[in-house]
Motif scaffolding. Structure first.
Motif, PDB file in Angstrom:
ATOM      1  N   GLN A  41      -3.632   3.568   4.347  1.00  0.00           N
ATOM      2  CA  GLN A  41      -2.361   4.030   4.894  1.00  0.00           C
ATOM      3  C   GLN A  41      -1.402   4.455   3.784  1.00  0.00           C
ATOM      4  O   GLN A  41      -0.720   5.481   3.896  1.00  0.00           O
ATOM      5  CB  GLN A  41      -1.723   2.935   5.752  1.00  0.00           C
ATOM      6  CG  GLN A  41      -2.348   2.807   7.134  1.00  0.00           C
ATOM      7  CD  GLN A  41      -1.546   1.884   8.026  1.00  0.00           C
ATOM      8  OE1 GLN A  41      -1.218   0.771   7.640  1.00  0.00           O
ATOM      9  NE2 GLN A  41      -1.228   2.345   9.226  1.00  0.00           N
ATOM     10  N   ASN A  42      -1.342   3.660   2.724  1.00  0.00           N
ATOM     11  CA  ASN A  42      -0.450   3.991   1.608  1.00  0.00           C
ATOM     12  C   ASN A  42      -0.845   5.310   0.955  1.00  0.00           C
ATOM     13  O   ASN A  42       0.013   6.147   0.626  1.00  0.00           O
ATOM     14  CB  ASN A  42      -0.467   2.869   0.568  1.00  0.00           C
ATOM     15  CG  ASN A  42       0.206   1.601   1.075  1.00  0.00           C
ATOM     16  OD1 ASN A  42       1.006   1.650   2.019  1.00  0.00           O
ATOM     17  ND2 ASN A  42      -0.109   0.479   0.460  1.00  0.00           N
ATOM     18  N   ARG A  43      -2.139   5.505   0.784  1.00  0.00           N
ATOM     19  CA  ARG A  43      -2.595   6.752   0.149  1.00  0.00           C
ATOM     20  C   ARG A  43      -2.334   7.942   1.053  1.00  0.00           C
ATOM     21  O   ARG A  43      -1.928   9.016   0.580  1.00  0.00           O
ATOM     22  CB  ARG A  43      -4.080   6.665  -0.181  1.00  0.00           C
ATOM     23  CG  ARG A  43      -4.579   7.911  -0.911  1.00  0.00           C
ATOM     24  CD  ARG A  43      -5.912   7.696  -1.563  1.00  0.00           C
ATOM     25  NE  ARG A  43      -6.304   8.852  -2.348  1.00  0.00           N
ATOM     26  CZ  ARG A  43      -7.403   8.920  -3.079  1.00  0.00           C
ATOM     27  NH1 ARG A  43      -8.229   7.873  -3.139  1.00  0.00           N
ATOM     28  NH2 ARG A  43      -7.703  10.005  -3.757  1.00  0.00           N
ATOM     29  N   ALA A  44      -2.548   7.771   2.352  1.00  0.00           N
ATOM     30  CA  ALA A  44      -2.297   8.863   3.293  1.00  0.00           C
ATOM     31  C   ALA A  44      -0.823   9.265   3.269  1.00  0.00           C
ATOM     32  O   ALA A  44      -0.485  10.455   3.311  1.00  0.00           O
ATOM     33  CB  ALA A  44      -2.712   8.445   4.698  1.00  0.00           C
ATOM     34  N   ARG A  45       0.065   8.288   3.177  1.00  0.00           N
ATOM     35  CA  ARG A  45       1.504   8.595   3.134  1.00  0.00           C
ATOM     36  C   ARG A  45       1.852   9.355   1.850  1.00  0.00           C
ATOM     37  O   ARG A  45       2.645  10.299   1.877  1.00  0.00           O
ATOM     38  CB  ARG A  45       2.313   7.298   3.217  1.00  0.00           C
ATOM     39  CG  ARG A  45       2.253   6.608   4.567  1.00  0.00           C
ATOM     40  CD  ARG A  45       3.283   5.497   4.668  1.00  0.00           C
ATOM     41  NE  ARG A  45       3.124   4.741   5.900  1.00  0.00           N
ATOM     42  CZ  ARG A  45       2.563   3.549   5.976  1.00  0.00           C
ATOM     43  NH1 ARG A  45       2.121   2.952   4.865  1.00  0.00           N
ATOM     44  NH2 ARG A  45       2.449   2.930   7.124  1.00  0.00           N
TER      45      ARG A  45
END
Length: 228
Positions: A41-45
């Motif tokens: 999720q952090n990387r996608a953001r």
């Protein structure tokens, strides 16, 4: 009747140690799963990718429910970390009641001040929450719950009564049996009263259940109080 959690007859394995091992293994798996989901999720953001947000949130929700189930398994097994200390039961239940009332559940209370027992606070909170959740589910949206806590001689008596459909004698007899449930299937069903019964036993008390079909159920915990 033999307690299934302690049944050591040939071909059987005690349920509580088994539940503790399953909970331990699940916790290890979930740590990796939820940790990697958070990294995704952090990387996608950071990359500005939003196409998979719904799927990632769905996976996190399922993982968190699995973690909740794991906590209940630990509570049932009694093998989680425990630190015994004086616990004010009225204070504990007040913190649980307000969110339930805010959700529209009718709860009448009579809580005697000074009702304290010596136990693990987290275990006490889970057991009391299980009683209230069970009563709320039985009572339904238009039902009513009565919570009563009093000190009688050397005991603290906690009674949770609902005006739900009640239980037939055969169901009442099996109510504290691990994983027994008459409700729809789902993670953790059938563990609530088993958790409460084992908390009562480890605290030196007992759980009593009284139920009449069509009139509701009363769950009553009798626990040794801390004497002045």
């Amino acid at each position: 009747m033999t307690d299934p959690a302690q049944d050591t007859s040939p071909g059987t394995y005690p349920i509580e140690p088994f539940a503790a091992q399953v909970a331990h293994d699940l916790n290890n798996f979930l740590t990796g799963i939820l940790g990697n989901l958070e990294l995704m999720q952090n990387r996608a953001r950071r990359l500005g990718v939003t196409d998979f947000d719904t799927y990632l949130e769905g996976a996190r929700h399922a993982g968190n429910r699995a973690a909740w189930f794991t906590q209940r398994l630990f509570a049932f097994s009694g093998h989680g970390a425990q630190v015994s200390a004086p616990v004010d039961l009225a204070a504990v239940t007040r913190d649980m009641i307000e969110p339930m009332r805010a959700a529209g559940i009718t709860i009448d209370t009579e809580l005697e001040a000074g009702a304290k027992i010596f136990c693990d606070a987290a275990q006490a909170e889970m057991a009391l929450q299980e009683l209230l959740d069970n009563a709320a589910e039985a009572a339904g949206r238009n039902g009513r719950i009565v919570l009563h806590i009093e000190i009688t001689e050397k005991l603290v008596v906690i009674s949770v009564t609902d005006d739900g459909p009640g239980m037939e004698p055969d169901t009442l007899r099996r109510a504290t049996e691990p994983f027994f449930s008459t409700r729809a299937s789902g993670a953790g069903k059938g563990l609530g009263l088993a958790i409460v019964e084992r908390f009562a036993r480890r605290s030196g008390g007992v759980l009593e259940l009284v139920s009449t079909p069509g009139q509701g159920t009363t769950a009553r915990l009798r626990l040794p109080t801390i004497t002045p």
